[in-house]
Scaffold this motif. Structure first.
Motif, PDB file in Angstrom:
ATOM      1  N   GLN A   6       2.504   1.358  -3.443  1.00 50.52           N
ATOM      2  CA  GLN A   6       1.618   2.252  -4.283  1.00 50.52           C
ATOM      3  C   GLN A   6       0.961   3.780  -4.041  1.00 50.52           C
ATOM      4  OE1 GLN A   6      -1.786  -0.032  -4.279  1.00 50.52           O
ATOM      5  NE2 GLN A   6      -1.082  -2.342  -4.259  1.00 50.52           N
ATOM      6  N   ALA A   7       1.066   4.467  -2.973  1.00 50.66           N
ATOM      7  CA  ALA A   7       0.909   5.310  -2.597  1.00 50.66           C
ATOM      8  C   ALA A   7       1.928   6.246  -3.175  1.00 50.66           C
ATOM      9  CB  ALA A   7       0.851   5.717  -1.113  1.00 50.66           C
ATOM     10  N   THR A  52     -12.861  10.118   0.643  1.00 52.99           N
ATOM     11  CA  THR A  52     -12.672   9.329   0.005  1.00 52.99           C
ATOM     12  C   THR A  52     -14.363   8.798   0.027  1.00 52.99           C
ATOM     13  OG1 THR A  52     -10.717   8.429   0.772  1.00 52.99           O
ATOM     14  CG2 THR A  52     -12.086   6.285   0.666  1.00 52.99           C
ATOM     15  N   ASP A  67       1.648   6.486  -7.313  1.00 55.10           N
ATOM     16  CA  ASP A  67       0.364   7.119  -7.834  1.00 55.10           C
ATOM     17  C   ASP A  67       1.030   8.819  -7.216  1.00 55.10           C
ATOM     18  OD1 ASP A  67      -0.556   5.068  -8.353  1.00 55.10           O
ATOM     19  OD2 ASP A  67      -2.056   4.905  -6.479  1.00 55.10           O
ATOM     20  N   LYS A  73      -6.687   5.271  -0.151  1.00 58.56           N
ATOM     21  CA  LYS A  73      -5.860   3.854  -0.254  1.00 58.56           C
ATOM     22  C   LYS A  73      -6.646   3.027   0.674  1.00 58.56           C
ATOM     23  CE  LYS A  73      -2.880   3.822  -3.926  1.00 58.56           C
ATOM     24  NZ  LYS A  73      -3.704   4.136  -4.332  1.00 58.56           N
ATOM     25  N   ARG A  97     -10.555   2.351   1.064  1.00 59.33           N
ATOM     26  CA  ARG A  97     -11.236   2.221  -0.501  1.00 59.33           C
ATOM     27  C   ARG A  97     -10.582   0.415   0.250  1.00 59.33           C
ATOM     28  NH1 ARG A  97      -7.299   4.002  -4.517  1.00 59.33           N
ATOM     29  NH2 ARG A  97      -8.401   5.419  -5.856  1.00 59.33           N
ATOM     30  N   HIS A  98      -9.397   0.332   0.987  1.00 55.01           N
ATOM     31  CA  HIS A  98      -9.336  -0.516   1.612  1.00 55.01           C
ATOM     32  C   HIS A  98     -10.454  -1.275   2.698  1.00 55.01           C
ATOM     33  CE1 HIS A  98      -7.410  -4.648   3.971  1.00 55.01           C
ATOM     34  NE2 HIS A  98      -7.681  -3.742   4.899  1.00 55.01           N
ATOM     35  N   GLU A 104      -2.621   9.964  -0.814  1.00 57.27           N
ATOM     36  CA  GLU A 104      -3.480   8.978  -1.363  1.00 57.27           C
ATOM     37  C   GLU A 104      -3.079   7.849  -0.379  1.00 57.27           C
ATOM     38  OE1 GLU A 104      -3.383   8.163  -5.059  1.00 57.27           O
ATOM     39  OE2 GLU A 104      -3.163  10.028  -5.026  1.00 57.27           O
ATOM     40  N   LEU A 141       0.742  -1.110  -0.071  1.00 58.07           N
ATOM     41  CA  LEU A 141       0.150  -0.199   0.247  1.00 58.07           C
ATOM     42  C   LEU A 141       0.814   1.296  -0.083  1.00 58.07           C
ATOM     43  CD1 LEU A 141      -3.707   0.106   1.795  1.00 58.07           C
ATOM     44  CD2 LEU A 141      -1.740   2.125   1.954  1.00 58.07           C
TER      45      LEU A 141
END
Length: 194
Positions: free
Chosen positions: A51-52, A157, A55, A88, A91-92, A84, A48
């Motif tokens: 990815q953050a 979010t 992005d 994330k 979303r998790h 970011e 995570l």
């Protein structure tokens, strides 16, 4: 920072590499701080963060021309990676929302040293009343929004996931709180004033 504005060449690649390393460190700090609330551990936490950071790097390189220099560049970049990470984590939560609002957890209010049995029982009773009120007094949408907000999902979010706006979420939360309060007052768990 000037190398990032060039948008190509070895200086640009080197600047991106350095910035990515910084963004990964910031993202790791942020997910280590906030991840346990979302029950994210181990490789998933590391993934995570990376990815953050990736992005955020893409977003920064896309918006680099908008940097005005009102703050330090690292402060400006920090904002991107934290947003970011928040996105994330939100979303998790939606993928594993059931894990955060487990009904068995409601009954596991920790004992506190020095709490007498009567106070402990009253606290347990109030927790049970709130759990019941959330389950029975709220509409499905109110329960969904209330649960997400209680579990720390950011409004940005949440609005994105539910395809709505912050004002609609505020109204939903206001109505949910009003219903919960009315149910708790009617059950004798809260005073009627206020």
């Amino acid at each position: 920072m000037d190398a990032l504005k060039d948008g190509r060449g070895p200086r640009y690649e080197h600047a991106c590499t350095q910035l990515h390393e910084l963004l990964v460190r910031i993202a790791m700090d942020e997910v280590l701080r906030r991840g346990p609330r979302y029950r994210i551990v181990g490789p998933e936490l590391n993934d995570l963060a990376h990815q953050a950071a990736a992005d955020a790097l893409m977003r920064i390189t896309y918006k680099i021309q908008e940097f005005r220099g009102d703050a330090r560049f690292t402060t400006w970049a920090y904002r991107f990676v934290v947003l970011e990470v928040s996105s994330k984590l939100g979303r998790h939560f939606w993928r594993a929302a059931h894990a955060r609002f487990d009904s068995d957890e409601w009954a596991q209010v920790p004992d506190r040293p020095g709490t007498d049995p009567a106070s402990h029982w009253q606290a347990q009773e109030l927790v049970e009343a709130v759990r019941d009120a959330v389950a029975t007094a709220l509409s499905a949408r109110q329960r969904q929004v209330f649960t997400a907000v209680v579990n720390g999902v950011s409004l940005e979010t949440l609005a994105s996931e539910l395809e709505t706006n912050r004002n609609a979420l505020y109204k939903t939360m206001f109505d949910a709180r009003r219903k919960l309060r009315a149910r708790l007052v009617a059950g004798g768990h809260l005073g009627g004033a206020g």
